[in-house]
Design a protein around this motif. Structure first.
Motif, PDB file in Angstrom:
ATOM      1  N   ALA A 156       0.863  -1.556  -0.045  1.00  0.00           N
ATOM      2  CA  ALA A 156      -0.037  -0.122   0.157  1.00  0.00           C
ATOM      3  C   ALA A 156       0.817   1.176  -0.272  1.00  0.00           C
ATOM      4  CB  ALA A 156      -0.959   0.009   1.241  1.00  0.00           C
ATOM      5  N   PHE A 157       1.942   1.240   0.379  1.00  0.00           N
ATOM      6  CA  PHE A 157       3.020   2.244   0.637  1.00  0.00           C
ATOM      7  C   PHE A 157       3.520   2.439  -0.633  1.00  0.00           C
ATOM      8  CE2 PHE A 157       4.314   1.653   5.147  1.00  0.00           C
ATOM      9  CZ  PHE A 157       2.967   2.451   5.610  1.00  0.00           C
ATOM     10  N   ILE A 158       3.616   1.693  -1.607  1.00  0.00           N
ATOM     11  CA  ILE A 158       4.160   1.898  -3.126  1.00  0.00           C
ATOM     12  C   ILE A 158       3.469   2.990  -3.808  1.00  0.00           C
ATOM     13  CG2 ILE A 158       4.542   0.937  -5.272  1.00  0.00           C
ATOM     14  CD1 ILE A 158       5.386  -1.486  -3.686  1.00  0.00           C
ATOM     15  N   PRO A 159       1.953   2.903  -3.976  1.00  0.00           N
ATOM     16  CA  PRO A 159       1.212   3.941  -4.819  1.00  0.00           C
ATOM     17  C   PRO A 159       1.123   5.050  -3.936  1.00  0.00           C
ATOM     18  CG  PRO A 159      -0.106   2.091  -4.084  1.00  0.00           C
ATOM     19  CD  PRO A 159       1.164   1.940  -3.711  1.00  0.00           C
ATOM     20  N   GLY A 160       1.325   4.829  -2.365  1.00  0.00           N
ATOM     21  CA  GLY A 160       0.973   6.296  -1.572  1.00  0.00           C
ATOM     22  C   GLY A 160       2.121   7.178  -1.684  1.00  0.00           C
ATOM     23  N   THR A 161       3.448   6.585  -2.142  1.00  0.00           N
ATOM     24  CA  THR A 161       4.423   7.711  -2.490  1.00  0.00           C
ATOM     25  C   THR A 161       4.052   8.729  -3.366  1.00  0.00           C
ATOM     26  OG1 THR A 161       5.480   6.302  -3.946  1.00  0.00           O
ATOM     27  CG2 THR A 161       6.052   5.869  -1.780  1.00  0.00           C
ATOM     28  N   ILE A 162       2.915   8.463  -4.459  1.00  0.00           N
ATOM     29  CA  ILE A 162       2.891   9.435  -5.330  1.00  0.00           C
ATOM     30  C   ILE A 162       2.280  10.605  -4.793  1.00  0.00           C
ATOM     31  CG2 ILE A 162       1.233   9.903  -7.361  1.00  0.00           C
ATOM     32  CD1 ILE A 162       1.309   7.014  -7.921  1.00  0.00           C
ATOM     33  N   LEU A 163       1.374  10.434  -3.774  1.00  0.00           N
ATOM     34  CA  LEU A 163       0.941  11.907  -3.160  1.00  0.00           C
ATOM     35  C   LEU A 163       2.051  12.541  -2.113  1.00  0.00           C
ATOM     36  CD1 LEU A 163      -2.564  11.077  -1.804  1.00  0.00           C
ATOM     37  CD2 LEU A 163      -2.059  12.606  -3.663  1.00  0.00           C
ATOM     38  N   ILE A 164       2.845  11.469  -1.408  1.00  0.00           N
ATOM     39  CA  ILE A 164       3.834  12.145  -0.601  1.00  0.00           C
ATOM     40  C   ILE A 164       4.761  12.863  -1.302  1.00  0.00           C
ATOM     41  CG2 ILE A 164       5.531  11.258   1.325  1.00  0.00           C
ATOM     42  CD1 ILE A 164       2.652  11.365   2.163  1.00  0.00           C
ATOM     43  N   GLU A 165       5.339  12.256  -2.632  1.00  0.00           N
ATOM     44  CA  GLU A 165       6.442  12.997  -3.266  1.00  0.00           C
ATOM     45  C   GLU A 165       5.913  14.216  -3.789  1.00  0.00           C
ATOM     46  OE1 GLU A 165       8.555   8.822  -4.552  1.00  0.00           O
ATOM     47  OE2 GLU A 165       7.969   9.992  -5.990  1.00  0.00           O
ATOM     48  N   ASN A 166       4.751  14.333  -4.151  1.00  0.00           N
ATOM     49  CA  ASN A 166       4.360  15.464  -4.602  1.00  0.00           C
ATOM     50  C   ASN A 166       4.173  16.565  -3.628  1.00  0.00           C
ATOM     51  OD1 ASN A 166       3.530  15.459  -7.813  1.00  0.00           O
ATOM     52  ND2 ASN A 166       3.320  13.459  -6.840  1.00  0.00           N
ATOM     53  N   VAL A 167       3.695  16.377  -2.485  1.00  0.00           N
ATOM     54  CA  VAL A 167       3.619  17.338  -1.094  1.00  0.00           C
ATOM     55  C   VAL A 167       4.890  17.823  -0.938  1.00  0.00           C
ATOM     56  CG1 VAL A 167       2.991  17.494   0.988  1.00  0.00           C
ATOM     57  CG2 VAL A 167       1.458  16.054  -0.393  1.00  0.00           C
ATOM     58  N   PHE A 168       5.948  16.753  -0.814  1.00  0.00           N
ATOM     59  CA  PHE A 168       7.362  17.230  -0.210  1.00  0.00           C
ATOM     60  C   PHE A 168       8.441  17.529  -1.349  1.00  0.00           C
ATOM     61  CE2 PHE A 168       5.540  14.820   3.336  1.00  0.00           C
ATOM     62  CZ  PHE A 168       5.764  15.793   4.390  1.00  0.00           C
ATOM     63  N   THR A 169       7.909  17.495  -2.737  1.00  0.00           N
ATOM     64  CA  THR A 169       8.643  17.612  -3.863  1.00  0.00           C
ATOM     65  C   THR A 169       9.724  16.846  -3.851  1.00  0.00           C
ATOM     66  OG1 THR A 169       7.925  19.980  -3.348  1.00  0.00           O
ATOM     67  CG2 THR A 169       9.548  19.991  -5.165  1.00  0.00           C
ATOM     68  N   LEU A 170       9.677  15.632  -3.931  1.00  0.00           N
ATOM     69  CA  LEU A 170      10.742  14.696  -3.910  1.00  0.00           C
ATOM     70  C   LEU A 170      10.856  14.231  -4.945  1.00  0.00           C
ATOM     71  CD1 LEU A 170      10.242  12.795  -0.492  1.00  0.00           C
ATOM     72  CD2 LEU A 170      11.547  14.714  -0.884  1.00  0.00           C
ATOM     73  N   PRO A 171      12.251  14.094  -5.787  1.00  0.00           N
ATOM     74  CA  PRO A 171      12.195  13.702  -7.164  1.00  0.00           C
ATOM     75  C   PRO A 171      12.179  11.951  -7.172  1.00  0.00           C
ATOM     76  CG  PRO A 171      14.481  14.174  -6.153  1.00  0.00           C
ATOM     77  CD  PRO A 171      13.309  14.612  -5.233  1.00  0.00           C
ATOM     78  N   GLY A 172      11.105  11.530  -6.858  1.00  0.00           N
ATOM     79  CA  GLY A 172      11.058  10.123  -6.994  1.00  0.00           C
ATOM     80  C   GLY A 172      10.066   9.636  -8.052  1.00  0.00           C
ATOM     81  N   LEU A 173       9.547   8.314  -8.003  1.00  0.00           N
ATOM     82  CA  LEU A 173       8.758   7.903  -9.236  1.00  0.00           C
ATOM     83  C   LEU A 173       7.416   8.498  -9.124  1.00  0.00           C
ATOM     84  CD1 LEU A 173       9.852   3.845  -9.161  1.00  0.00           C
ATOM     85  CD2 LEU A 173      10.547   5.865 -10.805  1.00  0.00           C
ATOM     86  N   GLY A 174       7.086   8.879  -7.891  1.00  0.00           N
ATOM     87  CA  GLY A 174       5.618   9.372  -7.761  1.00  0.00           C
ATOM     88  C   GLY A 174       5.475  10.604  -8.670  1.00  0.00           C
ATOM     89  N   THR A 175       6.391  11.697  -8.347  1.00  0.00           N
ATOM     90  CA  THR A 175       6.297  12.803  -9.044  1.00  0.00           C
ATOM     91  C   THR A 175       6.768  12.686 -10.655  1.00  0.00           C
ATOM     92  OG1 THR A 175       8.614  13.171  -8.626  1.00  0.00           O
ATOM     93  CG2 THR A 175       7.082  14.166  -6.946  1.00  0.00           C
TER      94      THR A 175
END
Length: 313
Positions: free
Chosen positions: A248-267
């Motif tokens: 569940a955390f894997i797709p959850g990173t999409i929102l978290i990365e966009n909130v914190f502006t992290l250059p991960g797969l979510g953004t």
């Protein structure tokens, strides 16, 4: 144990094919046209048609997917339509950020959730009700709202952690860890609630079994009974819950990365979807699917260690 792993790997191949086909089909319905976006509004129709042909966008969706699949089978996942960067190289740059979030959140949720669950199972009804309340709140509150709250309190008000951005571990381990604290906590809170509740329920069941009563009658230390014997008896439901939480955390990173502006797969996948950059969207979707497959394999391996019957299959 090896036959089970080989069967899981064999089943993962059609899963990857299905995910890639569904992603390709759904992306074709997203409004927008990458050729028009690349050329701008002042391009001529001839330039537009030429670029569409170069990108194979003038072909039917089935033909486009076949070209993509043929390249993927040879290890070529294409290039980004906008940066011309190889998709595999782009994923390799962004994957460590997402893995740091997922692994960090899973570790934090597991440690805190198990401690809360064991405490509530051994301390009476009040603590059990508190865990129920925490579980309800953790499951009800969206993680992006929790992320914004953490930023407002710990980054803006107190200035303890950075609000946005990411520092690679090789550049500064201290800044790397400080930048991940708030995102990991925001992602982990929902998992803490679930793991605590499952641990509490499994521990209560295990503590009522005959072999636990025998250990108590033989004079075994309470701490040893709880942490060595009873907790091991809760292993199967705990492993299952932790595995599902990690997935569940894997797709959850999409929102978290966009909130914190992290250059991960979510953004990356959000930007690629907005730009209709299909090769990047496909690459990220397949990477997320592969991560889920790896987590399921790890759960199967842990099952084998905890349950000898699984190893005998």
């Amino acid at each position: 144990m090896l036959p089970i792993i080989l069967r899981r790997l064999a089943l993962s191949v059609p899963l990857l094919l299905v995910v890639s086909a569904i992603t390709f089909l759904l992306e074709s319905f997203v409004p927008g046209n990458p050729a028009r976006t690349l050329l701008g509004l002042n391009a001529t129709q001839e330039q537009y048609d030429a670029l569409r042909a170069a990108l194979h966008l003038d072909r039917p969706v089935g033909a486009q997917y076949w070209l993509y699949l043929r390249g993927a089978l040879h290890g070529d996942f294409g290039n980004s339509l906008f940066t011309d960067e190889p998709v595999l190289g782009l994923i390799g740059q962004r994957l460590p950020v997402t893995l740091s979030l997922v692994i960090g959140a899973t570790g934090l949720a597991s440690a805190v959730g198990i401690l809360l669950g064991v405490y509530s199972a051994t301390r009476g009804r009040l603590s059990r009700r508190l865990v129920d309340i925490v579980s309800l709140l953790g499951g009800a509150l969206p993680n992006f709202w929790i992320a914004l709250l953490l930023v407002a309190v710990f980054a803006v008000k107190f200035g303890l952690f950075p609000a946005t951005g990411y520092t690679p571990f090789a550049d500064s381990p201290g800044q790397w860890s400080a930048g991940l604290v708030l995102p990991v906590v925001a992602l982990a809170i929902g998992g803490v609630a679930m793991i605590a509740k499952v641990t509490r329920d499994a521990m209560l069941t295990t503590l009522g079994l005959d072999y636990i009563r025998t250990l108590r009658a033989s004079g075994a230390r309470p701490a040893s009974i709880i942490w060595k014997h009873a907790l091991r008896g809760c292993g199967l439901p705990l492993v299952t819950t932790i595995g599902l939480t990690m997935i569940a955390f894997i797709p959850g990173t999409i929102l978290i990365e966009n909130v914190f502006t992290l250059p991960g797969l979510g953004t990356t996948v959000v930007d690629a979807t907005n730009q209709h950059d299909l090769p990047v969207v496909q690459g990220v979707a397949l990477t997320f699917t592969a991560m889920v497959i790896v987590v399921n394999l790890l759960v199967d391996v842990l099952y084998g260690f905890l349950n000898p019957k699984v190893r005998a299959q």
